[in-house]
Scaffold this motif. Structure first.
Motif, PDB file in Angstrom:
ATOM      1  N   PHE A 101     -58.013  -1.815 -31.042  1.00 48.72           N
ATOM      2  CA  PHE A 101     -56.756  -1.224 -31.492  1.00 48.72           C
ATOM      3  C   PHE A 101     -56.008  -2.218 -32.367  1.00 48.72           C
ATOM      4  O   PHE A 101     -56.187  -3.436 -32.235  1.00 48.72           O
ATOM      5  N   GLU A 102     -55.171  -1.678 -33.235  1.00 43.62           N
ATOM      6  CA  GLU A 102     -54.217  -2.503 -33.962  1.00 43.62           C
ATOM      7  C   GLU A 102     -52.856  -1.839 -33.846  1.00 43.62           C
ATOM      8  O   GLU A 102     -52.761  -0.605 -33.832  1.00 43.62           O
TER       9      GLU A 102
ATOM     10  N   ARG B  89     -46.526   1.979 -32.919  1.00 42.03           N
ATOM     11  CA  ARG B  89     -47.703   2.826 -32.728  1.00 42.03           C
ATOM     12  C   ARG B  89     -48.988   2.006 -32.735  1.00 42.03           C
ATOM     13  O   ARG B  89     -49.063   0.935 -33.364  1.00 42.03           O
ATOM     14  N   ILE B  90     -49.984   2.509 -32.015  1.00 42.89           N
ATOM     15  CA  ILE B  90     -51.294   1.859 -32.018  1.00 42.89           C
ATOM     16  C   ILE B  90     -52.307   2.748 -32.728  1.00 42.89           C
ATOM     17  O   ILE B  90     -52.220   3.983 -32.675  1.00 42.89           O
TER      18      ILE B  90
ATOM     19  N   ALA C 136     -57.069   6.209 -26.537  1.00 41.43           N
ATOM     20  CA  ALA C 136     -57.340   6.615 -27.912  1.00 41.43           C
ATOM     21  C   ALA C 136     -56.850   8.034 -28.181  1.00 41.43           C
ATOM     22  O   ALA C 136     -56.292   8.329 -29.239  1.00 41.43           O
ATOM     23  N   ARG C 137     -57.041   8.913 -27.214  1.00 40.59           N
ATOM     24  CA  ARG C 137     -56.637  10.309 -27.395  1.00 40.59           C
ATOM     25  C   ARG C 137     -55.122  10.468 -27.350  1.00 40.59           C
ATOM     26  O   ARG C 137     -54.542  11.236 -28.111  1.00 40.59           O
ATOM     27  N   SER C 138     -54.484   9.741 -26.443  1.00 40.54           N
ATOM     28  CA  SER C 138     -53.033   9.895 -26.288  1.00 40.54           C
ATOM     29  C   SER C 138     -52.251   9.040 -27.274  1.00 40.54           C
ATOM     30  O   SER C 138     -51.079   9.310 -27.539  1.00 40.54           O
ATOM     31  N   GLY C 139     -52.898   7.997 -27.805  1.00 37.16           N
ATOM     32  CA  GLY C 139     -52.224   7.117 -28.741  1.00 37.16           C
ATOM     33  C   GLY C 139     -51.175   6.242 -28.089  1.00 37.16           C
ATOM     34  O   GLY C 139     -50.285   5.710 -28.752  1.00 37.16           O
TER      35      GLY C 139
END
Length: 310
Positions: free
Chosen positions: A52-53, A58-59, A17-20
């Motif tokens: 996530f989507e 990109r997520i 989540a932090r790094s994407g």
């Protein structure tokens, strides 16, 4: 069911989540990408809805993902607090200290950390040095334990403590025509080609406010987003600047740079230690804060003394 989620899965999720990025998270955690994907898949199954989507390459977090991320941060905070509280009960100072500081603070923070680490060798320190914008982003996301800034942020619910003086001084090449002059007027100094920090920099904010209050227009020739790059530009004869005195901590004032005697300068400011108002500091973070308030000033005073005699 969520009770089947593991701490490891939550840590992997938080890193993604932090790094994407699944790839970046895998690199940062020294895991294979299939392992990261499998951990997220198992966590998603435990939660019951997507976290996530993916849009293009990109997520993004779903609403459920955002809720899980918020819970992850709470759990990480509690586990870190528990680890250090137990260590403290054992009479030890162990655990982790995460600091985020603006780039100018790199000239004195490592010396402070060196002494602190020597006193408490069981503490692991993670130091993030970045620009003001990114420090404020990390603060708003509660990524680190403590944050050091030269310009207090506005609009955030925070605890703010001034810890050290931070004098902004006029810096020029040692062979500059004004180097041997005394009581240089602000107007005369402002005529020199001026090298300014980037927009959003705390130093720039303070400099612009100071010159504005004195109704003096700066002759800005260049804008550079790094103190070191500005120092090199000054040595190269491209102009003068106003920077923290601490940027000269290593080379002193008998090298290629000198501090000019300009009226109204230095601009007297402070370094601040900041953390969210709702945050309960860990044992280690509280110990470091106490160390800064009690002993940090003496150490930085020693740095300033070295500068004045250099």
């Amino acid at each position: 069911m969520l009770k089947h989620a593991t701490l490891h899965q939550l840590k992997v999720f938080e890193q993604v989540a932090r790094s994407g990025s699944f790839t970046k998270a895998a690199e940062e955690m020294f895991l294979s990408q299939p392992t990261v994907s499998q951990q997220i898949k198992q966590l998603t199954k435990a939660v019951g809805i997507p976290l996530f989507e993916q849009i293009g390459k990109r997520i993004y977090l779903t609403d459920a993902g955002k809720e899980v991320l918020s819970a992850c941060k709470d759990i990480s905070e509690k586990m870190s607090q528990l680890e250090m509280t137990l260590a403290d009960l054992k009479g030890l100072k162990q655990g982790n200290l995460r600091l985020a500081v603006i780039t100018t603070a790199k000239y004195f923070v490592p010396r402070l950390l060196g002494q602190f680490r020597h006193r408490y060798p069981g503490i692991k320190i993670a130091l993030q040095v970045t620009n003001r914008k990114q420090v404020l982003e990390r603060l708003s996301e509660n990524v680190d334990d403590l944050y050091i800034l030269g310009q207090p942020p506005e609009g955030l619910d925070i605890n703010l403590r001034p810890i050290l003086e931070n004098a902004l001084v006029a810096i020029a090449p040692s062979d500059h025509p004004l180097a041997k002059e005394k009581n240089i007027t602000l107007q005369r100094f402002a005529q020199e080609p001026f090298i300014m920090r980037e927009a959003g920099s705390g130093t720039r904010m303070a400099v612009e406010q100071f010159f504005g209050e004195n109704r003096c227009e700066i002759n800005v020739e260049m804008e550079i987003g790094s103190n070191e790059a500005i120092k090199h530009a000054i040595v190269g004869g491209l102009g003068v600047s106003v920077l923290s005195r601490h940027v000269l901590a290593l080379e002193g004032t008998k090298g290629p740079l000198t501090i000019l005697d300009v009226e109204g300068l230095p601009i007297q400011r402070h370094w601040y230690i900041v953390y969210p108002a709702s945050k309960q500091l860990s044992v280690v973070a509280s110990t470091f804060l106490e160390y800064l308030l009690n002993e940090g000033k003496q150490m930085v005073a020693q740095i300033d003394l070295e500068l004045s005699h250099s």
